[in-house]
Write a protein that holds these residues in place. Structure first.
Motif, PDB file in Angstrom:
ATOM      1  N   ALA A 228       0.841  -1.710   0.446  1.00  0.00           N
ATOM      2  CA  ALA A 228      -0.392   0.140   0.126  1.00  0.00           C
ATOM      3  C   ALA A 228       1.369   1.381  -0.182  1.00  0.00           C
ATOM      4  O   ALA A 228       0.713   2.269  -0.816  1.00  0.00           O
ATOM      5  CB  ALA A 228      -0.631  -0.082   1.225  1.00  0.00           C
ATOM      6  N   PRO A 229       1.789   1.355   0.934  1.00  0.00           N
ATOM      7  CA  PRO A 229       2.528   2.525   0.628  1.00  0.00           C
ATOM      8  C   PRO A 229       3.722   3.111  -0.566  1.00  0.00           C
ATOM      9  O   PRO A 229       3.214   3.819  -0.907  1.00  0.00           O
ATOM     10  CB  PRO A 229       3.482   2.289   1.578  1.00  0.00           C
ATOM     11  CG  PRO A 229       2.921   1.512   2.357  1.00  0.00           C
ATOM     12  CD  PRO A 229       2.200   0.082   1.510  1.00  0.00           C
ATOM     13  N   ARG A 230       3.876   2.249  -1.777  1.00  0.00           N
ATOM     14  CA  ARG A 230       4.396   2.111  -2.464  1.00  0.00           C
ATOM     15  C   ARG A 230       3.585   2.264  -4.047  1.00  0.00           C
ATOM     16  O   ARG A 230       3.598   3.415  -3.978  1.00  0.00           O
ATOM     17  CB  ARG A 230       4.842   0.880  -2.437  1.00  0.00           C
ATOM     18  CG  ARG A 230       6.308   0.242  -2.467  1.00  0.00           C
ATOM     19  CD  ARG A 230       6.874  -0.787  -2.687  1.00  0.00           C
ATOM     20  NE  ARG A 230       8.359  -1.163  -2.089  1.00  0.00           N
ATOM     21  CZ  ARG A 230       8.648  -1.234  -0.555  1.00  0.00           C
ATOM     22  NH1 ARG A 230       7.324  -1.176   0.130  1.00  0.00           N
ATOM     23  NH2 ARG A 230       9.710  -1.080  -0.223  1.00  0.00           N
ATOM     24  N   LYS A 231       1.713   2.113  -3.750  1.00  0.00           N
ATOM     25  CA  LYS A 231       0.700   2.566  -4.292  1.00  0.00           C
ATOM     26  C   LYS A 231       0.408   3.931  -4.101  1.00  0.00           C
ATOM     27  O   LYS A 231       0.630   5.074  -5.402  1.00  0.00           O
ATOM     28  CB  LYS A 231      -0.148   1.501  -3.898  1.00  0.00           C
ATOM     29  CG  LYS A 231      -0.506  -0.004  -4.721  1.00  0.00           C
ATOM     30  CD  LYS A 231      -1.600  -0.596  -4.425  1.00  0.00           C
ATOM     31  CE  LYS A 231      -1.356  -1.658  -5.024  1.00  0.00           C
ATOM     32  NZ  LYS A 231      -2.647  -2.392  -5.129  1.00  0.00           N
ATOM     33  N   LEU A 232       1.064   4.419  -3.380  1.00  0.00           N
ATOM     34  CA  LEU A 232       0.663   5.920  -2.693  1.00  0.00           C
ATOM     35  C   LEU A 232       1.842   6.571  -3.255  1.00  0.00           C
ATOM     36  O   LEU A 232       1.279   7.580  -3.987  1.00  0.00           O
ATOM     37  CB  LEU A 232       0.148   5.635  -1.348  1.00  0.00           C
ATOM     38  CG  LEU A 232      -1.353   5.455  -0.481  1.00  0.00           C
ATOM     39  CD1 LEU A 232      -1.072   5.643   0.746  1.00  0.00           C
ATOM     40  CD2 LEU A 232      -2.152   6.207  -1.214  1.00  0.00           C
ATOM     41  N   MET A 233       2.985   6.057  -3.703  1.00  0.00           N
ATOM     42  CA  MET A 233       3.992   6.970  -3.405  1.00  0.00           C
ATOM     43  C   MET A 233       4.432   7.036  -4.721  1.00  0.00           C
ATOM     44  O   MET A 233       4.505   8.056  -5.650  1.00  0.00           O
ATOM     45  CB  MET A 233       5.066   5.980  -3.208  1.00  0.00           C
ATOM     46  CG  MET A 233       5.175   7.110  -1.539  1.00  0.00           C
ATOM     47  SD  MET A 233       7.178   6.049  -0.458  1.00  0.00           S
ATOM     48  CE  MET A 233       6.746   4.309  -1.124  1.00  0.00           C
TER      49      MET A 233
END
Length: 465
Positions: free
Chosen positions: A365-370
């Protein structure tokens, strides 16, 4: 692979610590270890030393040897248990699903029952573990005191007169990179309830933490506002307290359970759909409150209710929320040539929180947001899933090993040529700030919590609390 129940050995130990370990350790988990070695390359301390006892397999063998009466636990044994970072990178790669994190905490709990600390260490542990962290009003007092120290000129005087030289080098380094403390926490700044923007998706509760609400209060506020932007009503139960993670990692399991009961009641009374954490270290214990309280019949059911609702901020935004549009501003300083060719304004990279990745399974999830930030280039850091050396208070209690691990981390961070180094845990954030400072990268690399980075890119004039 299913576990096999062997039963604890019927041994009368003459050593008090061995007796306590026999009582407290989950013997099924000890015997589940197949000694396959898959955990070795995942373990930071083994990677640094190449020594078998510095690996999860080696430490489990030592634990079992003590419980089976094959060896007497001595100081070297205790030192080896305390040398583990507790990052739990061994668990996702274990084919037998050995719960190593639980074993190391049970062992440290047993060790602490018989520990003979000096007066200073005992006093410090008692002061913080029992006198400060569990009490929100005392944490606020600590925050106000630290803010006074930072703002009144006392900090400059302490540095200028050389008083700080009385402290060990690693303590002086940490003091240099501490963020400004807050005199008011998230509740004092925005209240106990914050409405969703647009149609409400669900009602969530923020776990504000203890240290988080003192040193990273802005991040707590930004977390609430980001959740609101994504469609969530946010509740902040005032009676919540410290999660107990530092207690559990340091062998204070009874105190961790006491804190868990306080939090379970606070959030159960709030009747929310989800409990949101913005600190990987806290979240990893919160999501295991069911295990922590499973032997307490009066709390087990509510603890299970609590644990299944805990979710990281990035995960709930991606899986349940209306993700806002994020736009990167023009980069400060020079942009790497390879990035400039893509038209990106800035490069961002990410350091995983070990507990978020290994326990909460929250690496995607953090990578999708970034990657959703327009005008920014995401560069995956080599070994971003390896521990940075923070590990709660490990960088304070084991500064030499923590420093070695941080040096390797900074080699990989520097190679990304990123302007922003993001993470999802306050301890990791401080450790990366330390690494940037030690490498003289403060002018062209900035460490930030992912929440702050994202919220700044949707913030509008007049939104300040």
């Amino acid at each position: 692979m299913s576990s096999q129940t062997f039963g604890k050995p019927d041994i009368e130990h003459s050593n008090p610590l061995a007796r306590t370990m026999l009582k407290k350790l989950d013997y099924d988990q000890l015997t589940n270890c197949m000694r396959c070695g898959f955990c070795l390359p995942a373990c930071p301390t083994f990677r640094e030393t190449g020594v078998e006892p510095e690996s999860p397999r080696g430490r489990i063998a030592l634990m079992k040897a003590v419980v089976d009466g094959v060896m007497e636990p001595d100081q070297a044994f205790e030192d080896q248990m305390n040398h583990c970072l507790g990052c739990r990178a061994c668990e996702p790669v274990c084919p037998a699903d050995v719960k190593y994190g639980q074993l190391i905490e049970q062992t440290r709990d047993a060790i602490e029952d018989h520990a003979k600390h000096g007066a200073i260490v005992s006093g410090t542990r008692k002061l913080f573990f029992r006198g400060v962290f569990p009490h929100q009003n005392r944490m606020k007092l600590l925050g106000r005191s630290l803010r006074l120290y930072q703002k009144s000129g006392l900090q400059k005087v302490a540095r200028g007169t050389g008083i700080m030289k009385l402290f060990p080098a690693h303590m002086r380094e940490m003091e240099q990179i501490l963020p400004e403390a807050a005199s008011q926490g998230v509740v004092e700044r925005i209240g106990e309830r914050y409405p969703a923007k647009g149609q409400r998706i669900a009602t969530v509760a923020l776990f504000r933490g203890c240290i988080m609400d003192v040193l990273f209060a802005d991040t707590n506020v930004n977390t609430v506002k980001l959740l609101s932007e994504a469609g969530f009503d946010v509740v902040i139960p005032k009676t919540q307290g410290c999660c107990g993670a530092l207690h559990a990692h340091s062998g204070e399991m009874d105190q961790a359970r006491e804190l868990a009961r306080v939090n379970v009641k606070a959030f159960k009374d709030a009747g929310v759909d989800y409990i949101v954490s913005n600190a990987g270290g806290c979240g990893a214990l919160l999501v295991e409150y069911d295990h922590l309280l499973h032997e307490d019949e009066s709390w087990a059911e509510d603890a299970a209710w609590f644990a299944k609702r805990v979710v990281d901020i990035s995960t709930i935004l991606v899986d349940k929320g209306r993700v806002p549009a994020f736009a990167e501003e023009a980069a400060e300083g020079a942009v790497p040539e390879a990035v400039a060719e893509t038209g990106a304004a800035a490069t961002i990279t990410y350091q995983d929180s070990c507990h978020l990745r290994n326990v909460m399974k929250g690496s995607t999830a953090p990578r999708k947001l970034m990657k959703s930030v327009k005008g920014a280039h995401f560069c995956e850091m080599r070994d971003s899933d390896r521990c940075c050396g923070s590990a709660g208070i490990y960088n304070v209690t084991q500064p030499e090993m923590a420093g070695q691990i941080l040096e390797h981390k900074m080699e990989h961070a520097n190679a990304t040529e990123a302007q922003y180094l993001l993470t999802s845990n306050p301890g990791c954030l401080l450790q990366m700030k330390l690494g940037i400072d030690k490498h003289g990268r403060g002018g062209d690399m900035k460490a930030m919590h992912i929440v702050d980075y994202l919220y700044e890119r949707i913030a509008r004039p007049g939104d300040e609390a």
